[in-house]
Design an enzyme around this catalytic site. Structure first.
Site, PDB file in Angstrom:
ATOM      1  N   GLU A 270      -1.663  -5.793  13.938  1.00 15.77           N
ATOM      2  CA  GLU A 270      -1.902  -5.057  12.477  1.00 15.77           C
ATOM      3  C   GLU A 270      -2.581  -6.075  11.644  1.00 15.77           C
ATOM      4  O   GLU A 270      -2.493  -6.612  10.763  1.00 15.77           O
ATOM      5  CB  GLU A 270      -0.525  -5.214  11.696  1.00 15.77           C
ATOM      6  CG  GLU A 270       0.580  -4.349  12.252  1.00 15.77           C
ATOM      7  CD  GLU A 270       1.778  -4.106  11.598  1.00 15.77           C
ATOM      8  OE1 GLU A 270       2.102  -4.578  10.718  1.00 15.77           O
ATOM      9  OE2 GLU A 270       2.576  -3.282  11.954  1.00 15.77           O
ATOM     10  N   GLU A 481       5.398   0.183  16.971  1.00 13.41           N
ATOM     11  CA  GLU A 481       6.553  -0.178  16.194  1.00 13.41           C
ATOM     12  C   GLU A 481       6.948   1.130  15.241  1.00 13.41           C
ATOM     13  O   GLU A 481       6.141   1.638  14.764  1.00 13.41           O
ATOM     14  CB  GLU A 481       6.160  -1.192  15.182  1.00 13.41           C
ATOM     15  CG  GLU A 481       6.025  -2.795  15.771  1.00 13.41           C
ATOM     16  CD  GLU A 481       5.519  -3.858  14.729  1.00 13.41           C
ATOM     17  OE1 GLU A 481       5.916  -3.574  13.543  1.00 13.41           O
ATOM     18  OE2 GLU A 481       4.960  -4.673  15.072  1.00 13.41           O
TER      19      GLU A 481
HETATM   20  C1  PNW Z   1       5.170  -5.008  10.836  1.00  8.91           C
HETATM   21  N1  PNW Z   1       3.178  -1.656   5.446  1.00  8.91           N
HETATM   22  O1  PNW Z   1       4.780  -5.287   9.473  1.00  8.91           O
HETATM   23  C2  PNW Z   1       5.087  -6.221  11.470  1.00  8.91           C
HETATM   24  O2  PNW Z   1       4.258  -6.079  12.681  1.00  8.91           O
HETATM   25  C3  PNW Z   1       6.334  -6.850  11.904  1.00  8.91           C
HETATM   26  O3  PNW Z   1       6.333  -7.999  12.082  1.00  8.91           O
HETATM   27  C4  PNW Z   1       7.361  -6.566  10.774  1.00  8.91           C
HETATM   28  O4  PNW Z   1       8.474  -7.406  10.834  1.00  8.91           O
HETATM   29  C5  PNW Z   1       7.728  -5.164  10.720  1.00  8.91           C
HETATM   30  O5  PNW Z   1       6.341  -4.257  10.579  1.00  8.91           O
HETATM   31  C6  PNW Z   1       8.532  -4.775   9.563  1.00  8.91           C
HETATM   32  O6  PNW Z   1       8.085  -4.961   8.306  1.00  8.91           O
HETATM   33  C7  PNW Z   1       4.296  -4.198   8.458  1.00  8.91           C
HETATM   34  O7  PNW Z   1       3.017  -1.856   4.260  1.00  8.91           O
HETATM   35  C8  PNW Z   1       4.244  -4.801   7.187  1.00  8.91           C
HETATM   36  O8  PNW Z   1       2.846  -0.375   5.785  1.00  8.91           O
HETATM   37  C9  PNW Z   1       4.058  -3.827   6.303  1.00  8.91           C
HETATM   38  C10 PNW Z   1       3.533  -2.446   6.440  1.00  8.91           C
HETATM   39  C11 PNW Z   1       3.581  -2.016   7.743  1.00  8.91           C
HETATM   40  C12 PNW Z   1       3.996  -2.870   8.726  1.00  8.91           C
END
Ligand code: PNW
Length: 578
Positions: A270, A481
Site C-alpha cells: 500500500e 486484504e
Molecule cells: C491496511 N484506507 O491499511 C494495512 O495494510 C494494514 O496494515 C491495516 O492494519 C489494515 O489495512 C486495516 O486498516 C489501510 O483508508 C489503511 O482506505 C487505510 C485504508 C486502507 C488500508
C-alpha cells in the site's frame, strides 16, 4: 562499560547527548551536521551500534514473559466447533441447522487460494530481540507524542515472534490454506543497508518451514511500512533516491535466501498509504526541503523504481516466482451523472490505483492527470526507467476494503486544479459514504475509529470487472486484504460477546458471494487474504481497533477463533471444488 566518546549531536533533528559504547561490534557510521551560531557547519562521523540506536532514538521497550520460541500444543477440538448461525449458513459439519441451498452456478476453482494476512510490526513484538534494529514505527510509537491515540506500541503486540508455531498450527486446524506475512527489514538489516543479521534470517526460515510442515502456503511481503530508522535519518527514507538501491539490496538478500520455498511475493504494501505518511512528524527525523504536499509523490516515484528493481532481481533468481506490489483502494461510484462527477471519478482512479497500477500494468508511466501535477516538480521517468517498470506485477494484488461515492469539489474541478492552496489540491475530487440525500450510509459502518470503512460489498463485482478491464493483469486479481473493524469491539469485555462478530461475519460472507458472482461473469480472481490473522496493532489507533478473525487476550497472549473465522472458511468449504 566503555564510554569512549561523549558529544552533542543533532541526529534526525533532535539534539542528543551521545554516549557511545565502543565495545559493540556491529556498528554503522551516522554523520551528523551541527550548525553553530555562525555560518560554519561542522560534520562528524560516529559509529553507532544497534543498541546505541535504541538508546538514542527509542528508549526502553517492554517485553513479554514468553520470550523463547514456543512449541505448539494440539488445538483443542472444542475450539473448532462452529458458532451459532448468522443466517442459516450451510456449515457442512457440526452444526444442526436447516441447510440453505447452495448456488450451483458459483464456484471457487481448486487452485483458488484463501488465507489470512498480518504484518511484522503489527504482530511480532520482540522488537529488540535477536539484533533487530529500530524502524520508524518504533520512534512513532515511543517518541512522538499522541501519534498513537492510545499511547500503545508494538513492543509486544501478539508476541508472534515467539508464538508463530502455535499461530500457524491454529490456521491449519481451522482449514486455512495460506498465511501471508511481512518481513521486518530492520531485523534482517538492522541499519537498513550493509550488515545482515543471520539470526533474523534463521527466524524467518523457521516461520516458512513451519508453514510448509503444516500444509499452509506462506506468502511474503518485503515491506509493510516499518522502514529501518537509519535510512530515514540518513537520507529521508522513501524521499531519498538511494532507497531504490538499498531496497533492491535487501530484496536480493531475501530472494536468495527464501525464493526456493515461497512462490507468492509482494514487494511493498500500500504505497498510497505509506507515502501518505509523509511528511513525518517534525523534529524526530531528518529534515527535508521537499514541500509537504509533494512528499507523498516523491515517495511514490522512488517506490516504483525500488519495486521494479526488486521485481527484476526476483525474476533473475527464479523466473517462475509470482511477484507483485500490493495496492489499496475501493470502487469509485459516480455520485451523479454530471460530467463533472465523471471527471472526478477519473481523477480518483488516477490518483489512487492508477498512480502505481498504470506504470506497472499499462505503460511504465503515470496517468495523465497525475502526470500534469507531478511534472511540475518530478523528473519524467526516462524511457529506460519506463521499460523497467512496465510489466512488473504478475497479479493485481489489491487491498479492497470498501467503496466510496466520488464527486467534483463544490468549487468545481478547475477552481481546484488551478489553486494549489485549495484543500483538495492536487487530487481535486471529493468523496462521501452517504447516499444522495445525505441520510443513509453506503452500508453498515465499521468502528467509529475507522471512518474510511463501511461494508460496501454490493459494489465488489463492479470493482472487480473494472480492475480486470482496465489493468488486464496476466495472473488475475487477488484481494490481498479485506476485512472490517467490528464496531465498538474493544469495549466488549467478556469473551462470549467478543467472539460473536456479526458485522464482520456478514462482511466476509457477502464479500465472498460478490467475488463468486464476478467470477461467474468471467473475472479472474485467484485468491483472497482476510485481514487479519488476529487482532493486532492497528497503527496509530493502537489496539483499540480490531480487525482480527481471532481475538487475542493481550494479558495472557491466548488466541480464540471468532465467529467470522468460521464464516470465512465455510464459504470455501461450500464453494471450492475439491
Ligand atoms: C491496511 N484506507 O491499511 C494495512 O495494510 C494494514 O496494515 C491495516 O492494519 C489494515 O489495512 C486495516 O486498516 C489501510 O483508508 C489503511 O482506505 C487505510 C485504508 C486502507 C488500508
Amino acid at each position: 562499560m566503555a564510554v569512549s566518546l561523549l558529544s552533542i549531536l543533532f541526529l534526525g533533528g533532535i539534539p542528543v547527548a551521545l554516549s557511545q559504547n565502543a565495545t559493540v561490534p556491529s556498528t554503522t557510521a551516522v554523520s551528523a551536521s551541527l550548525t553553530s551560531s555562525g555560518s560554519a557547519s561542522f560534520v562528524t562521523n560516529v559509529d553507532l551500534s544497534v543498541d546505541d540506536l535504541w538508546d538514542l532514538y527509542v528508549g526502553p521497550v517492554a517485553t513479554f514473559s514468553i520470550n523463547t520460541t514456543v512449541e505448539p500444543t494440539p488445538i483443542p477440538s472444542s475450539s473448532l466447533i462452529p458458532p451459532p448461525t448468522l443466517y442459516y449458513p450451510p456449515f457442512p459439519t457440526g452444526q444442526q441447522v436447516p441447510l440453505q441451498s447452495k448456488n450451483e452456478s458459483w464456484k471457487f476453482p481448486k487452485d483458488f487460494w484463501y488465507g489470512v494476512a498480518g504484518a511484522a510490526y503489527q504482530i511480532e513484538g520482540a522488537v529488540k530481540a535477536e539484533g533487530r534494529g529500530p524502524s520508524i514505527w518504533d520512534v512513532l510509537t515511543h517518541r512522538v507524542v499522541n501519534y498513537v491515540t492510545t499511547n500503545e506500541t508494538g513492543d509486544i503486540a501478539d508476541n508472534n515472534y515467539y508464538q508463530y508455531k502455535e499461530d500457524i498450527a491454529r490456521l491449519a486446524a481451522l482449514g486455512i490454506k495460506t498465511y501471508s506475512f511481512s518481513l521486518s527489514w530492520s531485523r534482517i538489516q538492522p541499519f537498513g543497508s550493509g550488515a545482515v543479521n543471520e539470526q533474523a534470517l534463521k527466524h524467518y526460515d523457521d516461520v516458512i518451514d513451519t508453514c510448509l510442515e503444516y500444509g499452509v502456503t506462506p506468502q511474503v511481503t518485503l515491506y509493510h511500512w516499518d522502514l529501518p530508522l537509519v535510512l530515514q535519518n540518513t537520507y529521508g527514507g522513501w524521499l531519498g533516491d538511494q532507497i531504490a538501491d538499498d531496497f533492491a539490496a535487501y530484496a536480493e538478500i531475501v530472494f536468495n535466501r527464501f525464493a526456493s520455498k515461497v512462490h507468492y511475493w509482494f514487494t511493498v504494501n500500500e504505497p498510497i498509504v505509506f507515502c501518505g505518511f509523509y511528511p513525518l512528524p517534525e523534529n524526530y527525523f531528518k529534515k527535508t526541503s521537499t514541500p509537504p504536499k509533494q512528499q507523498p509523490y516523491v515517495c511514490g516515484h522512488n517506490v516504483l523504481l525500488a519495486h521494479a528493481k526488486a521485481y527484476h532481481i526476483a525474476k533473475s533468481v527464479n523466473s517462475s516466482l509470482s511477484v507483485s506490489f500490493k495496492t489499496n483502494g475501493g470502487y469509485k461510484i459516480q455520485r451523479t451523472d454530471s460530467s463533472a462527477d465523471a471527471e472526478a471519478v477519473q481523477r480518483a482512479w488516477d490518483f489512487q490505483e492508477g498512480w502505481f497500477a498504470n506504470p506497472t500494468f499499462i505503460n511504465g508511466d503515470y496517468p495523465s492527470t497525475l502526470k500534469t501535477y507531478l511534472s511540475t516538480f518530478l523528473p519524467d521517468f526516462t524511457e529506460e526507467q519506463k521499460k523497467s517498470i512496465n510489466g512488473t506485477s504478475d497479479i493485481f494484488a489489491h487491498d479492497a476494503y470498501t467503496s466510496d461515492f466520488i464527486m467534483a469539489p463544490d468549487s468545481g474541478i478547475e477552481a481546484c486544479t488551478s489553486n494549489s492552496s485549495h484543500s483538495l489540491y492536487p487530487q481535486c475530487y471529493n468523496t462521501t459514504k452517504l447516499y444522495a440525500n445525505n441520510y443513509w450510509a453506503i452500508g453498515p459502518a465499521g468502528d467509529p475509529g475507522t471512518p474510511w470503512l463501511n461494508k460496501a460489498t454490493d459494489w465488489v463485482p463492479a470493482f472487480l470487472h473494472y480492475m480486470q478491464d482496465t489493468w488486464k493483469p496476466k495472473g488475475g486479481i487477488a484481494i490481498t486484504e479485506f476485512g472490517i473493524s467490528e464496531p465498538y469491539e474493544a469495549l466488549r469485555k467478556d469473551l462470549a460477546s467478543i467472539l460473536i462478530d456479526p458485522i464482520r461475519s456478514s462482511y466476509y460472507r457477502d464479500y465472498l458471494e460478490a467475488i463468486l458472482i464476478a467470477m461467474s461473469e468471467g473475472v479472474n480472481v485467484v485468491g483472497t487474504l482476510a485481514w487479519s490473522i488476529y487482532d493486532n496493532l492497528e497503527w496509530s489507533s493502537g489496539y483499540s481497533i480490531k480487525f482480527g478473525i481471532q481475538y487475542v487476550n493481550m494479558t495472557t497472549q491466548e488466541r480464540y477463533f471468532k465467529a467470522s473465522a468460521f464464516e470465512y472458511v465455510n464459504m470455501f468449504n461450500v464453494y471450492q471444488e475439491k
